[in-house]
Design a protein around this motif. Sequence first.
Motif, PDB file in Angstrom:
ATOM      1  N   THR A 155     -22.655   0.974   2.501  1.00  0.00           N
ATOM      2  CA  THR A 155     -23.103   0.342   3.770  1.00  0.00           C
ATOM      3  C   THR A 155     -24.312   0.650   4.222  1.00  0.00           C
ATOM      4  N   SER A 156     -24.761   0.223   5.234  1.00  0.00           N
ATOM      5  CA  SER A 156     -26.183   0.183   5.746  1.00  0.00           C
ATOM      6  C   SER A 156     -26.418   1.512   6.637  1.00  0.00           C
ATOM      7  N   SER A 157     -25.520   2.117   7.333  1.00  0.00           N
ATOM      8  CA  SER A 157     -25.592   3.064   8.160  1.00  0.00           C
ATOM      9  C   SER A 157     -24.540   4.169   8.486  1.00  0.00           C
ATOM     10  N   ARG A 158     -24.706   5.068   9.121  1.00  0.00           N
ATOM     11  CA  ARG A 158     -23.687   6.308   9.473  1.00  0.00           C
ATOM     12  C   ARG A 158     -22.832   5.518  10.218  1.00  0.00           C
ATOM     13  N   GLU A 159     -23.099   4.769  11.278  1.00  0.00           N
ATOM     14  CA  GLU A 159     -22.509   4.283  12.370  1.00  0.00           C
ATOM     15  C   GLU A 159     -21.550   3.004  11.791  1.00  0.00           C
ATOM     16  N   LYS A 160     -22.053   2.275  10.830  1.00  0.00           N
ATOM     17  CA  LYS A 160     -21.286   1.130   9.992  1.00  0.00           C
ATOM     18  C   LYS A 160     -20.106   2.103   9.367  1.00  0.00           C
ATOM     19  N   LEU A 161     -20.427   2.982   8.597  1.00  0.00           N
ATOM     20  CA  LEU A 161     -19.527   3.733   7.993  1.00  0.00           C
ATOM     21  C   LEU A 161     -18.325   4.244   8.884  1.00  0.00           C
ATOM     22  N   ALA A 162     -18.659   4.834   9.814  1.00  0.00           N
ATOM     23  CA  ALA A 162     -17.514   5.194  10.964  1.00  0.00           C
ATOM     24  C   ALA A 162     -16.777   4.153  11.407  1.00  0.00           C
ATOM     25  N   GLU A 163     -17.493   2.966  11.544  1.00  0.00           N
ATOM     26  CA  GLU A 163     -16.461   1.770  11.791  1.00  0.00           C
ATOM     27  C   GLU A 163     -15.558   1.540  10.773  1.00  0.00           C
ATOM     28  N   ILE A 164     -15.946   1.614   9.473  1.00  0.00           N
ATOM     29  CA  ILE A 164     -15.124   1.497   8.377  1.00  0.00           C
ATOM     30  C   ILE A 164     -14.057   2.288   8.238  1.00  0.00           C
ATOM     31  N   ILE A 165     -14.464   3.512   8.336  1.00  0.00           N
ATOM     32  CA  ILE A 165     -13.537   4.890   8.567  1.00  0.00           C
ATOM     33  C   ILE A 165     -12.316   4.463   9.425  1.00  0.00           C
ATOM     34  N   ASP A 166     -12.773   4.203  10.708  1.00  0.00           N
ATOM     35  CA  ASP A 166     -11.784   3.710  11.824  1.00  0.00           C
ATOM     36  C   ASP A 166     -10.997   2.515  11.422  1.00  0.00           C
ATOM     37  N   GLU A 167     -11.414   1.615  10.815  1.00  0.00           N
ATOM     38  CA  GLU A 167     -10.754   0.621  10.319  1.00  0.00           C
ATOM     39  C   GLU A 167      -9.599   0.853   9.323  1.00  0.00           C
ATOM     40  N   ILE A 168     -10.119   1.823   8.416  1.00  0.00           N
ATOM     41  CA  ILE A 168      -9.140   2.104   7.501  1.00  0.00           C
ATOM     42  C   ILE A 168      -7.992   3.071   8.171  1.00  0.00           C
ATOM     43  N   SER A 169      -8.252   4.022   9.030  1.00  0.00           N
ATOM     44  CA  SER A 169      -7.646   4.764   9.584  1.00  0.00           C
ATOM     45  C   SER A 169      -6.456   3.898  10.564  1.00  0.00           C
ATOM     46  N   MET A 170      -6.843   2.897  10.946  1.00  0.00           N
ATOM     47  CA  MET A 170      -6.033   2.045  11.858  1.00  0.00           C
ATOM     48  C   MET A 170      -4.958   1.405  10.884  1.00  0.00           C
ATOM     49  N   ILE A 171      -5.307   1.192   9.629  1.00  0.00           N
ATOM     50  CA  ILE A 171      -4.053   0.312   9.026  1.00  0.00           C
ATOM     51  C   ILE A 171      -2.721   1.001   9.031  1.00  0.00           C
ATOM     52  N   ASP A 172      -1.629   0.334   9.253  1.00  0.00           N
ATOM     53  CA  ASP A 172      -0.548   0.732   9.077  1.00  0.00           C
ATOM     54  C   ASP A 172      -0.037   1.162   7.768  1.00  0.00           C
ATOM     55  N   GLY A 173       0.139   2.661   7.910  1.00  0.00           N
ATOM     56  CA  GLY A 173       0.767   3.315   6.736  1.00  0.00           C
ATOM     57  C   GLY A 173      -0.250   4.357   6.343  1.00  0.00           C
ATOM     58  N   VAL A 174      -1.619   4.396   6.865  1.00  0.00           N
ATOM     59  CA  VAL A 174      -2.646   5.380   6.267  1.00  0.00           C
ATOM     60  C   VAL A 174      -2.163   6.488   7.231  1.00  0.00           C
ATOM     61  N   SER A 175      -2.054   7.736   6.374  1.00  0.00           N
ATOM     62  CA  SER A 175      -1.676   8.887   7.201  1.00  0.00           C
ATOM     63  C   SER A 175      -2.967   9.884   7.738  1.00  0.00           C
TER      64      SER A 175
END
Length: 149
Positions: A110-130
Motif C-alpha cells: 500500500t501507499s502509507s501507514r494511514e492506508k495500512l491502518a484502514e486495511i487492518i481496520d477493514e479486516i478486523s471488522m470482517i465477521d469471523g476475524v477474532s
Amino acid sequence: MYSIDEIDRKILNKLLDNSRLSYRKIAEDLEVSETTVFLRVKKLIERGVIKRFTVELSPEHVGKSLTAFILIKTEPQKFVQVLDKIKDLEDVYEVFDVTGNYYAIVKIRTSSREKLAEIIDEISMIDGVSSTETAVVLRKIKEDFRIKV
C-alpha cells in the motif's frame, strides 16, 4: 503431473530471466529450432506449467512502497468466508492458509501507514476475524517471484 525435461527447463529459465525473449533468440541460445521452442512453450502453457506471462513492477515507483504482513486468527467455522472477503480487498496481494498459531497470512502493498491502518481496520471488522497481528516490512532483503527449475 506433467514432467519437464532438460530442454523445457532451459526454455523456462530463459523466460524467467526475460519473458520478452523471442522464440528465435531462445532457439539460438539453446541450439534448437524455433518451432521446437514454440511447441514446447505451447505445451507448457496447456499443461499449466506456465500460468501466465507478466511484468514485474517496482512497488515504490507505482505508489505501493509500504509492505506489511497481517497474521489473522478467525473463528474456525467462518474461516472460508473470512478468506473469501479478504482476497478481494484492495492492496491485498497474497493470502495464505497456514499452520501454527494463526489461520492465515496476508501480504499487503500500500501507499502509507494511514492506508495500512484502514486495511487492518477493514479486516478486523470482517465477521469471523477474532484477532490480527501486523508486521511492517522495514527493508527488503530478498524477494524473488521466480521458481527455479
